[in-house]
Design a protein around this motif. Structure first.
Motif, PDB file in Angstrom:
ATOM      1  N   PRO A 261       8.585   7.496   0.406  1.00  0.00           N
ATOM      2  CA  PRO A 261       7.135   7.421   0.184  1.00  0.00           C
ATOM      3  C   PRO A 261       6.819   7.610  -1.290  1.00  0.00           C
ATOM      4  O   PRO A 261       7.632   8.165  -2.043  1.00  0.00           O
ATOM      5  CB  PRO A 261       6.610   8.607   1.007  1.00  0.00           C
ATOM      6  N   GLN A 262       5.651   7.165  -1.705  1.00  0.00           N
ATOM      7  CA  GLN A 262       5.236   7.413  -3.093  1.00  0.00           C
ATOM      8  C   GLN A 262       4.742   8.840  -3.285  1.00  0.00           C
ATOM      9  O   GLN A 262       4.713   9.347  -4.401  1.00  0.00           O
ATOM     10  CB  GLN A 262       4.150   6.429  -3.520  1.00  0.00           C
ATOM     11  N   GLY A 263       4.323   9.482  -2.194  1.00  0.00           N
ATOM     12  CA  GLY A 263       3.822  10.837  -2.308  1.00  0.00           C
ATOM     13  C   GLY A 263       4.246  11.685  -1.134  1.00  0.00           C
ATOM     14  O   GLY A 263       4.563  11.171  -0.057  1.00  0.00           O
ATOM     15  N   ILE A 264       4.254  12.996  -1.341  1.00  0.00           N
ATOM     16  CA  ILE A 264       4.572  13.933  -0.281  1.00  0.00           C
ATOM     17  C   ILE A 264       3.574  15.082  -0.359  1.00  0.00           C
ATOM     18  O   ILE A 264       3.246  15.559  -1.452  1.00  0.00           O
ATOM     19  CB  ILE A 264       6.024  14.437  -0.389  1.00  0.00           C
ATOM     20  N   MET A 265       3.058  15.491   0.802  1.00  0.00           N
ATOM     21  CA  MET A 265       2.016  16.511   0.852  1.00  0.00           C
ATOM     22  C   MET A 265       2.505  17.709   1.664  1.00  0.00           C
ATOM     23  O   MET A 265       2.917  17.555   2.805  1.00  0.00           O
ATOM     24  CB  MET A 265       0.739  15.940   1.473  1.00  0.00           C
ATOM     25  N   PHE A 266       2.453  18.880   1.036  1.00  0.00           N
ATOM     26  CA  PHE A 266       2.873  20.117   1.689  1.00  0.00           C
ATOM     27  C   PHE A 266       1.639  20.856   2.199  1.00  0.00           C
ATOM     28  O   PHE A 266       0.746  21.185   1.423  1.00  0.00           O
ATOM     29  CB  PHE A 266       3.642  21.001   0.707  1.00  0.00           C
ATOM     30  N   PRO A 267       1.581  21.167   3.506  1.00  0.00           N
ATOM     31  CA  PRO A 267       0.404  21.840   4.049  1.00  0.00           C
ATOM     32  C   PRO A 267       0.432  23.347   3.812  1.00  0.00           C
ATOM     33  O   PRO A 267       1.490  23.954   3.621  1.00  0.00           O
ATOM     34  CB  PRO A 267       0.498  21.538   5.547  1.00  0.00           C
TER      35      PRO A 267
ATOM     36  N   THR B 146       0.841  -1.194   0.000  1.00  0.00           N
ATOM     37  CA  THR B 146       0.000   0.000   0.000  1.00  0.00           C
ATOM     38  C   THR B 146       0.878   1.247   0.000  1.00  0.00           C
ATOM     39  O   THR B 146       1.704   1.412   0.902  1.00  0.00           O
ATOM     40  CB  THR B 146      -0.917   0.014   1.227  1.00  0.00           C
ATOM     41  N   PRO B 147       0.724   2.125  -0.967  1.00  0.00           N
ATOM     42  CA  PRO B 147       1.557   3.323  -1.035  1.00  0.00           C
ATOM     43  C   PRO B 147       1.338   4.257   0.145  1.00  0.00           C
ATOM     44  O   PRO B 147       0.209   4.456   0.600  1.00  0.00           O
ATOM     45  CB  PRO B 147       1.118   4.004  -2.336  1.00  0.00           C
ATOM     46  N   ALA B 148       2.415   4.838   0.624  1.00  0.00           N
ATOM     47  CA  ALA B 148       2.361   5.826   1.700  1.00  0.00           C
ATOM     48  C   ALA B 148       2.591   7.216   1.134  1.00  0.00           C
ATOM     49  O   ALA B 148       3.418   7.416   0.248  1.00  0.00           O
ATOM     50  CB  ALA B 148       3.409   5.519   2.762  1.00  0.00           C
ATOM     51  N   ILE B 149       1.839   8.177   1.667  1.00  0.00           N
ATOM     52  CA  ILE B 149       2.059   9.589   1.403  1.00  0.00           C
ATOM     53  C   ILE B 149       2.406  10.227   2.741  1.00  0.00           C
ATOM     54  O   ILE B 149       1.727   9.975   3.738  1.00  0.00           O
ATOM     55  CB  ILE B 149       0.801  10.253   0.811  1.00  0.00           C
TER      56      ILE B 149
END
Length: 303
Positions: A130-136, A108-111
């Motif tokens: 991680p497969q994704g990175i999220m900037f707040p 399961t991919p992690a962000i």
């Protein structure tokens, strides 16, 4: 002898539409050991980014507890992705790594959602693979451009390099990492303020921004509605942000469901990444309901 190819057909894989291809290179020679260049061929999962390019709608979960056990359960349950939340969760990088390991065991991919938009947090998070990175709290085009630069190595960005020893490159075993890491990494920017909504079209248009995540709760506070998720003005403002992101045609829209915006509602409005909720909230609801049922049973027994 040609390579042997095996494609998983388990029920779980079918439910999650995750495709994995394994190639046995040992058949090509007497040596059963594979070379580093074979690694990406042996284990080549379909990425979140490629699934979005195929116009799939992905269903995920936010992991606030930093519990590897809950992360593993979420993966086994069939979520397409899990956001390990370093912005609001109690854990840091080492705790996030344990959750990534648990998710990887279930394919399961992690962000990773960062605590803030800065190069130090981005570098440490990206090195975990991680497969994704999220900037707040991205509010301007410049902030989005900076976020992308933190994800790219020079000369295209400012990311520091330890690619020969970090998990992202399989600890240096994946010799092709520098050539394909941008193709696999999903970069997400959060729009969750009035200023962010005003600049949503410019944020979504930044080269390298793959997806914009709308944050309705912080947006409600920004507008002075203090978490009133059903407020009509809030909902109208969200529609403005959604249209701005989708108008360009090249950036995907992500969001989180609520009682006022169910997953199917978001999907129908063009969201391609929909989080059903937060692990802590789901557990809270389940436990409160469980205790309530038991206490009601006791009351009925006394009558």
């Amino acid at each position: 002898m040609p390579p042997l190819t095996y494609r998983s057909t388990s029920v779980l894989s079918a439910l999650k539409t995750k495709s994995f291809t394994f190639t046995t290179t040992a058949c090509k020679s007497q040596n059963p050991m594979t070379t580093p260049s074979d690694i990406s061929t042996i284990y080549a999962p379909t990425t979140l980014k490629s699934r979005l390019h195929n116009r799939e709608t992905l269903y995920g979960l936010f992991l606030l507890s930093f519990s590897p056990t809950l992360a593993e359960i979420a993966g086994l349950a069939g979520y397409d992705y899990v956001v390990v939340d370093m912005e609001h969760g109690p854990g840091g990088v080492s705790n996030a790594l344990s959750c990534i390991h648990a998710l990887a065991a279930t394919r399961t991919p992690a962000i990773l959602r960062l605590p803030e938009n800065c190069p130090t947090w981005a570098k440490k998070a990206l090195d975990l693979g991680p497969q994704g990175i999220m900037f707040p709290m991205i509010q301007t085009q410049k902030a989005a451009e900076e976020a992308v630069s933190y994800c790219r190595f020079p000369p295209n960005g400012v990311r520091g390099s330890a690619n020969t020893v970090v998990r992202a490159s399989s600890y240096g075993i994946d010799e092709g990492y520098l050539g394909n890491y941008e193709d696999k990494l999903l970069i997400m920017c959060q729009v969750e303020s009035e200023e962010g909504v005003e600049n949503a079209e410019e944020i979504a248009a930044v080269d390298g921004v793959d997806c914009v995540q709308i944050g309705p709760r912080d947006l409600s506070f920004s507008m002075g509605y203090m978490g009133d998720m059903g407020n009509n003005k809030l909902r109208e403002t969200m529609r403005v942000a959604e249209k701005a992101v989708l108008g360009g045609g090249g950036t995907y829209l992500a969001g989180i469901a609520s009682p006022f915006d169910r997953p199917d509602d978001l999907r129908r409005r063009g969201y391609h990444m929909v989080a059903g909720g937060v692990d802590v909230g789901l557990f809270r609801s389940a436990t409160v309901e469980d205790v309530k049922r038991f206490k009601m049973g006791l009351m009925e027994a006394r009558l």
